[in-house]
Design a protein around this motif. Structure first.
Motif, PDB file in Angstrom:
ATOM      1  N   ARG A 133       1.823 -17.033   5.010  1.00  0.00           N
ATOM      2  CA  ARG A 133       1.227 -17.841   3.952  1.00  0.00           C
ATOM      3  C   ARG A 133      -0.233 -18.167   4.262  1.00  0.00           C
ATOM      4  NH1 ARG A 133       3.415 -16.472   0.035  1.00  0.00           N
ATOM      5  NH2 ARG A 133       2.275 -18.166  -0.998  1.00  0.00           N
ATOM      6  N   LEU A 134      -0.563 -18.310   5.522  1.00  0.00           N
ATOM      7  CA  LEU A 134      -1.950 -18.592   5.897  1.00  0.00           C
ATOM      8  C   LEU A 134      -2.825 -17.359   5.739  1.00  0.00           C
ATOM      9  CD1 LEU A 134      -1.305 -20.701   9.128  1.00  0.00           C
ATOM     10  CD2 LEU A 134      -1.954 -21.570   6.876  1.00  0.00           C
ATOM     11  N   LEU A 135      -2.272 -16.190   6.031  1.00  0.00           N
ATOM     12  CA  LEU A 135      -3.055 -14.963   5.943  1.00  0.00           C
ATOM     13  C   LEU A 135      -3.423 -14.620   4.501  1.00  0.00           C
ATOM     14  CD1 LEU A 135      -1.252 -12.696   8.564  1.00  0.00           C
ATOM     15  CD2 LEU A 135      -3.313 -14.053   8.867  1.00  0.00           C
ATOM     16  N   VAL A 136      -2.609 -15.059   3.552  1.00  0.00           N
ATOM     17  CA  VAL A 136      -2.907 -14.785   2.138  1.00  0.00           C
ATOM     18  C   VAL A 136      -3.382 -16.062   1.453  1.00  0.00           C
ATOM     19  CG1 VAL A 136      -1.363 -12.817   1.950  1.00  0.00           C
ATOM     20  CG2 VAL A 136      -0.456 -15.108   1.538  1.00  0.00           C
ATOM     21  N   PHE A 137      -4.113 -16.891   2.190  1.00  0.00           N
ATOM     22  CA  PHE A 137      -4.653 -18.119   1.599  1.00  0.00           C
ATOM     23  C   PHE A 137      -5.560 -17.801   0.419  1.00  0.00           C
ATOM     24  CE2 PHE A 137      -7.954 -21.446   1.442  1.00  0.00           C
ATOM     25  CZ  PHE A 137      -7.149 -22.546   1.191  1.00  0.00           C
ATOM     26  N   TYR A 138      -6.259 -16.666   0.511  1.00  0.00           N
ATOM     27  CA  TYR A 138      -7.060 -16.187  -0.610  1.00  0.00           C
ATOM     28  C   TYR A 138      -6.315 -15.014  -1.252  1.00  0.00           C
ATOM     29  CZ  TYR A 138     -10.795 -18.896   1.582  1.00  0.00           C
ATOM     30  OH  TYR A 138     -11.549 -19.903   2.130  1.00  0.00           O
ATOM     31  N   PRO A 139      -5.340 -15.270  -2.114  1.00  0.00           N
ATOM     32  CA  PRO A 139      -4.487 -14.196  -2.626  1.00  0.00           C
ATOM     33  C   PRO A 139      -5.229 -13.204  -3.509  1.00  0.00           C
ATOM     34  CG  PRO A 139      -4.050 -16.243  -3.807  1.00  0.00           C
ATOM     35  CD  PRO A 139      -4.963 -16.592  -2.675  1.00  0.00           C
ATOM     36  N   GLU A 140      -6.394 -13.577  -4.003  1.00  0.00           N
ATOM     37  CA  GLU A 140      -7.148 -12.670  -4.866  1.00  0.00           C
ATOM     38  C   GLU A 140      -7.892 -11.597  -4.079  1.00  0.00           C
ATOM     39  OE1 GLU A 140      -9.836 -16.005  -3.632  1.00  0.00           O
ATOM     40  OE2 GLU A 140      -7.768 -15.810  -4.315  1.00  0.00           O
ATOM     41  N   ARG A 141      -7.943 -11.724  -2.764  1.00  0.00           N
ATOM     42  CA  ARG A 141      -8.664 -10.758  -1.946  1.00  0.00           C
ATOM     43  C   ARG A 141      -7.745  -9.596  -1.574  1.00  0.00           C
ATOM     44  NH1 ARG A 141     -12.261 -14.554   2.208  1.00  0.00           N
ATOM     45  NH2 ARG A 141     -13.343 -15.752   0.564  1.00  0.00           N
ATOM     46  N   ILE A 142      -8.103  -8.409  -2.011  1.00  0.00           N
ATOM     47  CA  ILE A 142      -7.255  -7.230  -1.797  1.00  0.00           C
ATOM     48  C   ILE A 142      -7.108  -6.933  -0.307  1.00  0.00           C
ATOM     49  CG2 ILE A 142      -7.079  -4.741  -2.195  1.00  0.00           C
ATOM     50  CD1 ILE A 142      -8.383  -5.151  -4.880  1.00  0.00           C
ATOM     51  N   TRP A 498       7.170   0.853   1.508  1.00  0.00           N
ATOM     52  CA  TRP A 498       7.258  -0.394   0.754  1.00  0.00           C
ATOM     53  C   TRP A 498       5.899  -0.685   0.127  1.00  0.00           C
ATOM     54  CZ3 TRP A 498      10.187  -5.274   2.894  1.00  0.00           C
ATOM     55  CH2 TRP A 498      10.297  -6.220   1.875  1.00  0.00           C
ATOM     56  N   PRO A 499       5.642  -0.199  -1.069  1.00  0.00           N
ATOM     57  CA  PRO A 499       4.329  -0.426  -1.693  1.00  0.00           C
ATOM     58  C   PRO A 499       4.075  -1.911  -1.912  1.00  0.00           C
ATOM     59  CG  PRO A 499       5.565   1.288  -2.840  1.00  0.00           C
ATOM     60  CD  PRO A 499       6.520   0.625  -1.898  1.00  0.00           C
ATOM     61  N   ALA A 500       2.827  -2.287  -1.777  1.00  0.00           N
ATOM     62  CA  ALA A 500       2.434  -3.684  -1.978  1.00  0.00           C
ATOM     63  C   ALA A 500       1.911  -3.876  -3.389  1.00  0.00           C
ATOM     64  CB  ALA A 500       1.361  -4.076  -0.962  1.00  0.00           C
ATOM     65  N   ARG A 501       2.194  -5.045  -3.949  1.00  0.00           N
ATOM     66  CA  ARG A 501       1.646  -5.405  -5.250  1.00  0.00           C
ATOM     67  C   ARG A 501       0.337  -6.154  -5.016  1.00  0.00           C
ATOM     68  NH1 ARG A 501       6.531  -8.218  -8.437  1.00  0.00           N
ATOM     69  NH2 ARG A 501       6.826  -9.151  -6.380  1.00  0.00           N
ATOM     70  N   LEU A 502      -0.754  -5.467  -5.200  1.00  0.00           N
ATOM     71  CA  LEU A 502      -2.068  -6.022  -4.909  1.00  0.00           C
ATOM     72  C   LEU A 502      -2.718  -6.535  -6.186  1.00  0.00           C
ATOM     73  CD1 LEU A 502      -3.391  -3.261  -2.473  1.00  0.00           C
ATOM     74  CD2 LEU A 502      -2.275  -5.424  -1.887  1.00  0.00           C
ATOM     75  N   PRO A 503      -3.572  -7.550  -6.071  1.00  0.00           N
ATOM     76  CA  PRO A 503      -4.272  -8.046  -7.260  1.00  0.00           C
ATOM     77  C   PRO A 503      -5.248  -7.017  -7.792  1.00  0.00           C
ATOM     78  CG  PRO A 503      -5.168  -9.045  -5.278  1.00  0.00           C
ATOM     79  CD  PRO A 503      -3.953  -8.271  -4.848  1.00  0.00           C
ATOM     80  N   GLN A 504      -5.540  -7.100  -9.058  1.00  0.00           N
ATOM     81  CA  GLN A 504      -6.507  -6.202  -9.665  1.00  0.00           C
ATOM     82  C   GLN A 504      -7.903  -6.539  -9.147  1.00  0.00           C
ATOM     83  OE1 GLN A 504      -5.921  -3.607 -11.674  1.00  0.00           O
ATOM     84  NE2 GLN A 504      -3.714  -3.979 -11.472  1.00  0.00           N
ATOM     85  N   ALA A 505      -8.640  -5.495  -8.821  1.00  0.00           N
ATOM     86  CA  ALA A 505      -9.993  -5.710  -8.332  1.00  0.00           C
ATOM     87  C   ALA A 505     -10.876  -6.240  -9.454  1.00  0.00           C
ATOM     88  CB  ALA A 505     -10.587  -4.402  -7.783  1.00  0.00           C
TER      89      ALA A 505
END
Length: 519
Positions: A133-142, A498-505
């Motif tokens: 949870r700490l590593l994805v504190f900025y979830p918008e960052r690919i 296991w593909p990741a669901r990444l935010p749109q750039a």
């Protein structure tokens, strides 16, 4: 007689951290959440210190290693909480950060104190999930999401190894208590095949958790997380693999396959990551590659049965990396000031190579002489030859001062080498009493392999620095700069499994309007 059990006092720390996380989970205002977290972290450091003092005053107190680690974790936790409060001021999602940080500290405190392998593994898994949870504190960052996804997959694989290892230990020894397991191995006089397999699985889990090559990429790429998260990861959580190996020393010492895995992957990672680090300019990226190298070095020490040195290395690395990450900005300023310093008198590459290559045997001789002096004073203070070799290679750069300052620089380097050799050997013997694990019977080829790799690393680094534009540098630089292409294969495999669901750039905003926009 003490009325308070130091071990029981130390076990109150995880409960304190969990209770302090509850207001943040309930959505309390960030200001109040930080106040609670900082007060709890300070109280936790005080409790850990009190437990350590009580243990020193209690004859026959158990688990000195666990108490030392609790003190280390709680102290670093307090520093990181205070730093985080200022660093994240004004950021959204602070309550989630506070809760994840405190829960990570709680899980780590359980790992370092648990005598039951089931509890240890459960807490180790919990620390990974909270840290995620700490590593994805900025979830918008690919980049942050990509690195966290790779870490998630490698950690789940390590947990599969741990669960199978738990089954094998229970089936063979009938217990998951680490102390009872050590007694079982001592009574049997050897490690049964099932325990051999369990030890190998524990070693693989540690290799995955400590981000050794070739699954190291996520550790290098988590720089998108907040700086205090990097400090927590590199100074604390990633070290847990080495600590678990020290806890399982009684089994590892009789498991040749596990020893070989730790030495080969550990030494190989230390050497390759050390070469890659020479090609990096970014301070934080260099620190990340340094952690990869240091984790390899620590697990190699465990594989060679040098558990007291692995523990010393763990403590020193934790303190150094926390300090280095939290003052990364000042490190850049120091580098700039150094760049503005007056240049030294030029010296030919051949002379630099001679000075640096000849410094190694001299430093090794000084360390060996110091070890003999220590053994004359303390007959039980034996130092293995591989320790003398690696310590000498590590101190040899102090003698490179002769390149710039001549005899005066050489004398200063000589004095520094002697002083630091005594400090290193003194800490070595002190931690030997603290760890109190019998020396493991390690195959000589493993020790020779590790010694040869580190001698090669020293020689390559000395040569590359002496001839930065030479043929060796030109030939090696592309591969080292690419990280020897080890992460690409793991990344492709991880995203295929296991593909990741990444935010749109977010599309870039052009600095100069197009012709259509101007019209």
């Amino acid at each position: 007689m003490n009325l308070i059990d130091p071990g029981l006092l130390a076990w109150s720390l995880p409960l304190l951290y969990v209770l302090a996380a509850l207001p943040a989970l309930a959505g309390v205002a960030p200001r109040r959440g930080w106040a609670i977290a900082e007060a709890t972290a300070l109280l936790g450091a005080g409790v850990a210190l009190a437990a350590g003092v009580l243990a020193l005053a209690t004859p026959g107190a158990d688990d000195a290693l666990g108490l030392l680690m609790v003190l280390l974790v709680s102290t670093l936790g307090w520093v990181i909480v205070r730093y985080s409060r200022q660093y994240l001021a004004g950021e959204p999602r602070q309550a989630g950060y506070i809760a994840a940080l405190l829960l990570t500290l709680a899980a780590v405190c359980v790992v370092v104190q648990a005598d039951h392998l089931g509890v240890l593994v459960a807490a180790w898994i919990a620390s990974s999930l909270a840290l995620h949870r700490l590593l994805v504190f900025y979830p918008e960052r690919i980049a942050a999401r990509t690195a966290a996804h790779k870490k998630f997959l490698s950690n789940r694989l390590s947990e599969a190894c741990l669960l199978v290892a738990l089954y094998l230990v229970w089936h063979e020894a009938g217990t998951l208590s680490i102390g009872a397991l050590a007694d079982h191995v001592a009574a049997a006089g050897q490690v049964a095949p099932m325990l051999q397999a369990a030890a190998a699985l524990f070693a693989v889990a540690a290799i995955l958790r400590c981000a050794l090559l070739p699954v190291h990429g996520w550790l290098i790429q988590v720089m998108e997380a907040p700086t205090p998260v990097s400090a927590l990861l590199h100074a604390g959580v990633v070290n847990l693999g080495g600590f678990v190996m020290i806890r399982l020393a009684a089994v590892l010492g009789e498991a040749p396959l596990a020893q070989a895995l730790l030495v080969v992957f550990g030494a190989g990672s230390a050497v390759l990551a050390g070469l890659v680090m020479m090609t990096r300019i970014s301070i934080k990226v260099r620190l990340a590659w340094s952690t990869c190298a240091q984790m390899g070095f620590m697990l190699m020490q465990c594989g060679l049965g040098l558990y007291e040195l692995a523990m010393l290395h763990l403590v020193a690395h934790s303190l150094y990396k926390a300090h280095a990450f939290l003052r990364a900005g000042e490190t850049v300023a120091d580098a700039r000031r150094h760049a503005l310093a007056p240049a030294a008198a030029p010296m030919s590459g051949a002379r630099r190579a001679v000075v640096r290559l000849s410094a190694a045997p001299l430093a090794i001789a000084l360390v060996a002489a110091s070890a003999l002096a220590w053994q004359a004073i303390l007959p039980a203070a034996h130092t293995p030859w591989l320790v003398l070799l690696i310590a000498g290679l590590g101190l040899a750069p102090l003698l490179w001062q002769a390149e710039q300052r001549g005899i005066a620089g050489f004398a200063q380097g000589l004095l520094g080498t002697l002083v630091l050799a005594q400090v290193y050997l003194g800490w070595h013997h002190l931690f030997g009493h603290l760890v109190a694990v019998p020396a493991a019977d390690v195959a000589a080829p493993l020790a020779l392999f590790a010694g040869a790799l580190f001698a090669l690393l020293y020689g390559l680094q000395a040569w590359l620095l002496a001839f930065p534009a030479g043929a060796v540098s030109r030939g090696l630089h592309p591969a080292a700069y690419a990280g020897f292409w080890l992460d690409e294969g793991f990344t492709r495999l991880a995203f295929r499994v296991w593909p990741a669901r990444l935010p749109q750039a977010t599309p870039a905003i052009p600095l100069i309007p197009s012709l259509g926009e101007r019209a």
